[in-house]
Design an enzyme around this catalytic site. Structure first.
Site, short mmCIF file in Angstrom:
data_model
loop_
_atom_site.label_atom_id
_atom_site.label_comp_id
_atom_site.label_asym_id
_atom_site.label_seq_id
_atom_site.Cartn_x
_atom_site.Cartn_y
_atom_site.Cartn_z
N LYS A 100 44.66 -24.63 51.52
CA LYS A 100 45.45 -25.85 51.25
C LYS A 100 44.50 -27.02 51.07
CE LYS A 100 48.28 -27.83 54.50
NZ LYS A 100 47.64 -29.12 54.74
N GLU A 147 44.46 -31.32 50.28
CA GLU A 147 45.29 -32.53 50.31
C GLU A 147 45.06 -33.38 49.06
OE1 GLU A 147 44.82 -34.82 53.90
OE2 GLU A 147 45.37 -33.13 55.19
N GLU A 192 54.70 -34.27 53.13
CA GLU A 192 54.64 -34.78 54.51
C GLU A 192 55.09 -36.24 54.58
OE1 GLU A 192 51.08 -33.93 56.74
OE2 GLU A 192 51.73 -35.16 58.44
N ASP A 251 43.57 -24.67 55.83
CA ASP A 251 43.18 -25.97 55.25
C ASP A 251 41.69 -25.99 54.91
OD1 ASP A 251 45.43 -27.55 55.10
OD2 ASP A 251 45.22 -28.38 57.11
N ASP A 270 44.21 -28.19 59.59
CA ASP A 270 43.08 -28.90 60.21
C ASP A 270 43.57 -29.84 61.33
OD1 ASP A 270 44.16 -30.84 58.57
OD2 ASP A 270 42.28 -31.30 57.51
N SER A 271 44.91 -29.89 61.55
CA SER A 271 45.42 -30.59 62.73
C SER A 271 44.87 -29.96 64.00
CB SER A 271 46.95 -30.55 62.76
OG SER A 271 47.42 -29.22 62.73
O1 KIV Z 1 46.96 -29.68 59.41
C1 KIV Z 1 48.16 -29.39 59.49
O2 KIV Z 1 48.65 -28.90 60.52
C2 KIV Z 1 49.00 -29.61 58.31
C3 KIV Z 1 50.48 -29.56 58.51
C4 KIV Z 1 50.93 -30.80 59.17
C5 KIV Z 1 51.18 -29.36 57.22
O3 KIV Z 1 48.51 -29.89 57.27
#
Ligand code: KIV
Length: 261
Positions: free
Chosen positions: A113, A115, A182, A83, A44-45
């Site tokens: 994924k 968090e 992280e 994510d 989600d970055s």
């Molecule tokens: O959103 C993302 O790119 C991530 C990575 C930094 C692991 O969660």
């Protein structure tokens, strides 16, 4: 051969480092896949690096599915993980099942994924894995909690470090197939890695994890500002600026001839 979830565990046993990178569209994912990257994460970055938001919170499930679908059209070999964005899994178990199910069904990825390692998330993940949804965990600096934690390194005090070790073990018990660590101290990441039988994937967590992940825009030098632990391997902002300026100059000076190849 396409990378499977089972393969990741074998690579940990063999001490074969796992390489993971993020992707947000077809162009990037097809390059990463052809280069043999093991895990392609639709992180989600992308809210920040591709869509220009100040943090990851605003991105929606529909937007993640849109990007993950484009990414999956470029992937033939890598394991794809996407994510679950902020507030698409924390409200209730049925919300988490619905969101994770949509991502798997509509975007064609192999895992999601989530968090956090607090009890409610561990319980949610345990349900998801029980019904056959592969889950990657993510602890330490969790960007969806930016308003509570900031972007500070986590796990520095003995209490925090013990909590993260506990959370890692509980997430393993809940069935995660891998765990992102992280921005935590290197010795803590090493300790967690040695206690788990599933692979750890580090970002800003030192060299002793079973694999490493970077945000591809940081690796390529596309982002104007990178986190301190990101290692740029190229400076595409400068390369692109040069090409764009050359093109603009040629057009303005009447030198650009599209017929001349
Ligand atoms: O959103 C993302 O790119 C991530 C990575 C930094 C692991 O969660």
């Amino acid at each position: 051969m396409a990378v499977s979830i089972g393969q990741l565990g074998k690579w940990k046993e063999q001490r074969r480092p796992i390489v993971a990178l993020t992707a947000w569209d077809y162009a990037i994912s097809s390059i990463l896949d052809a280069a043999g990257i093991d895990i392609i994460l639709v992180g989600d970055s992308l809210a920040m690096v591709a869509l220009g938001y100040p943090n990851t919170l605003p991105i929606t499930l529909d937007a993640m599915i849109h990007h993950a679908s484009a990414v999956s059209r470029g992937v033939k070999q890598a394991l794809m993980v996407c994510d679950l964005p902020f507030l698409t899994y924390q409200e209730s178990l049925s919300q988490a099942i619905h969101s994770a199910g949509r991502i798997l069904k509509e975007a064609g990825v192999q895992g999601v994924k989530l968090e956090g390692g607090y009890p409610l998330i561990v319980e949610t993940i345990s349900h998801l894995t029980t019904i056959g949804i592969p889950v990657m965990g993510h602890i330490g600096l969790t960007p969806q909690s930016v308003h509570r934690l900031g972007y500070r390194q986590q796990g520095k005090s003995p209490e925090e470090a013990n909590r993260l070790i506990r959370e890692a073990l509980q997430l393993e018990g809940a069935g995660v197939f891998a765990l992102v660590l992280e921005h935590i101290p290197s010795d803590l990441a090493e300790e967690i890695t040695s206690k788990l039988s599933i692979p750890t994937i580090g970002i800003g967590a030192g060299p002793f994890c079973d694999g490493q992940v970077l945000v591809t825009a940081d690796l390529l030098g596309l982002t104007p500002k990178q986190p301190p632990f990101a290692t740029p391997y190229a400076n595409l902002r400068d390369t692109i600026t040069l090409a764009v300026n050359d093109f603009a100059g040629d057009v303005r000076e009447g030198k650009f001839n599209p017929d001349k190849t």
